[in-house]
Design an enzyme around this catalytic site. Structure first.
Site, mmCIF file in Angstrom:
data_model
loop_
_atom_site.group_PDB
_atom_site.id
_atom_site.type_symbol
_atom_site.label_atom_id
_atom_site.label_comp_id
_atom_site.label_asym_id
_atom_site.label_seq_id
_atom_site.Cartn_x
_atom_site.Cartn_y
_atom_site.Cartn_z
ATOM 1 N N HIS A 1 11.283 -29.831 1.027
ATOM 2 C CA HIS A 1 11.958 -29.844 -0.265
ATOM 3 C C HIS A 1 13.328 -30.464 0.007
ATOM 4 C CE1 HIS A 1 9.220 -26.288 -1.062
ATOM 5 N NE2 HIS A 1 8.889 -27.177 -1.979
ATOM 6 N N ASP B 1 15.411 -28.016 1.641
ATOM 7 C CA ASP B 1 15.051 -27.624 3.013
ATOM 8 C C ASP B 1 15.858 -28.494 3.978
ATOM 9 O OD1 ASP B 1 13.014 -25.765 2.306
ATOM 10 O OD2 ASP B 1 11.542 -27.382 2.122
#
Ligand code: 3MF
Ligand code: MG
Length: 349
Positions: free
Chosen positions: A51, A54
């Site tokens: 993501h 992330d």
């Protein structure tokens, strides 16, 4: 037939988690991102799915320059571990601006936020060395149908994808459909919807799909047929293999753990039509059981990969002559029996 070594496997850092669920707190300690990266090779994986946050935590509080600097640092970490980024997905379901959806929010300010964040996500992907953006359209749907005009909402998703395609002429957008959860009714529930949408964008050749086993099952569909459909369009660009026990919450169980035959058919269709030959990864979106202790909370990943490889062998050793014969004779009862014997490792007849 490809050899076992020719498939590349990937997962996302969220697949090593603390075991919290909507009814109870975490049961395991968080594992630092750098430590997670160290697990990949050991478990047999070479691709990392991200993501945007992330890669760059607290993304909304950072300047563009800071974001890119941090993404480049993550790229160096990947290089250090011999890993590559497979894709980056904008997390459009966490911030206050995405309560009512991202691209389909009824608030124009929130829609602008979603599109801008998606562009930043593309910039992060470039810094990480991938041109693949995954759109899991988590909140692009409704809790009550009257709250959004569905046709307009679909065209808003199209416009958002067009803005992404225009932002970077190399980017590829992979839509990951899911019929429900967190919303009651998603606007793009299946791969048919996703690919239909791809054809009304400005550059259909750069818009494809990612199919997750559990999401297809939640839509009441056969995941291998969904994959075959996308393969027929040359638009199966990634997968999230896992398993799911029927129409429940999204379980993300280990691949094959619930229905081995259904898993076999996914592997078979991927193998038969050359999935992976253009570099596509076999992604596993699996979750450890909440009961799993800290030290052994990565087995779901290596087990899922091992099951994939075992089923690959089953696909390779299926007697195609027998299969063809039963099909020719229209003796599907016998074909059924043969497939079961083959999966059970029993001698046929
Ligand atoms: C939700 C999912 C997500 C997506 C991920 C990347 C947690 O049901 O499957 O995984 O796959 O956000 O798009
Ligand atoms: Mg997924």
């Amino acid at each position: 037939m490809k050899t076992k070594g020719t498939y590349r496997f990937s997962f996302g850092p969220w697949n090593i988690d603390e075991g919290a669920d909507p009814f109870g707190p975490p049961v395991r300690q968080p594992v630092a991102f750098a430590k997670k990266l160290k697990q990949y090779k050991k478990l047999g994986f070479s691709g990392v799915q991200f993501h945007d946050d992330d890669a760059v935590p607290d993304i909304d509080s950072k300047s563009h320059a800071e974001i890119i600097k941090e993404a480049k640092a993550v790229k160096r970490m990947l290089n250090g571990e011999g890993l590559v980024a497979e894709f980056v997905a904008p997390r459009l379901w966490f911030s206050p601006e995405t309560i009512d959806g991202g691209y389909t929010s009824n608030d124009p300010k929130c829609r602008r936020y979603a599109v801008n964040r998606s562009k930043v996500c593309i910039d992060i992907a470039n810094a990480l060395g991938t041109n693949r953006i995954v759109l899991w359209l988590a909140r692009e749907g409704t809790y009550i149908r009257e709250s959004k005009k569905a046709r307009e909402a679909i065209l808003r998703i199209r416009d958002a994808i067009n803005a992404m395609l225009a932002h970077d002429r190399r980017v590829r957008v992979l839509i990951e459909p899911k019929p429900n959860e967190p919303v009651d009714s998603a606007l793009i529930p299946t791969i048919g919807h996703a690919l239909g949408l791809s054809y009304i964008t400005d550059d259909p050749g750069r818009v494809g799909g990612l199919i997750e086993t559990a999401h297809a099952i939640l839509a009441g569909l056969d995941p291998s047929d969904e994959m075959a459909y996308a393969l027929a369009h040359d638009k199966l660009w990634s997968v999230h293999l896992n398993d799911q026990g029927g129409l429940k919450f999204d379980q993300d169980k280990s691949f094959g753990s619930y229905n081995l035959r259904r898993a076999f058919n996914q592997v078979r269709v991927l193998e038969e039509y050359g999935y992976g030959k253009k570099g596509e990864f076999v992604g596993l979106d699996v979750k450890a059981m909440r009961t799993q202790k800290q030290e052994v909370a990565v087995k779901h990943l290596s087990n899922s990969r091992a099951t994939f490889l075992a089923l690959l062998e089953k696909a390779a050793t299926l007697d195609r002559r027998l299969e063809a014969q039963f099909i020719k004779e229209r003796d599907y009862e016998e074909l059924d029996r043969y497939i079961l014997c083959h999966l059970l490792g029993r001698k046929y007849r």
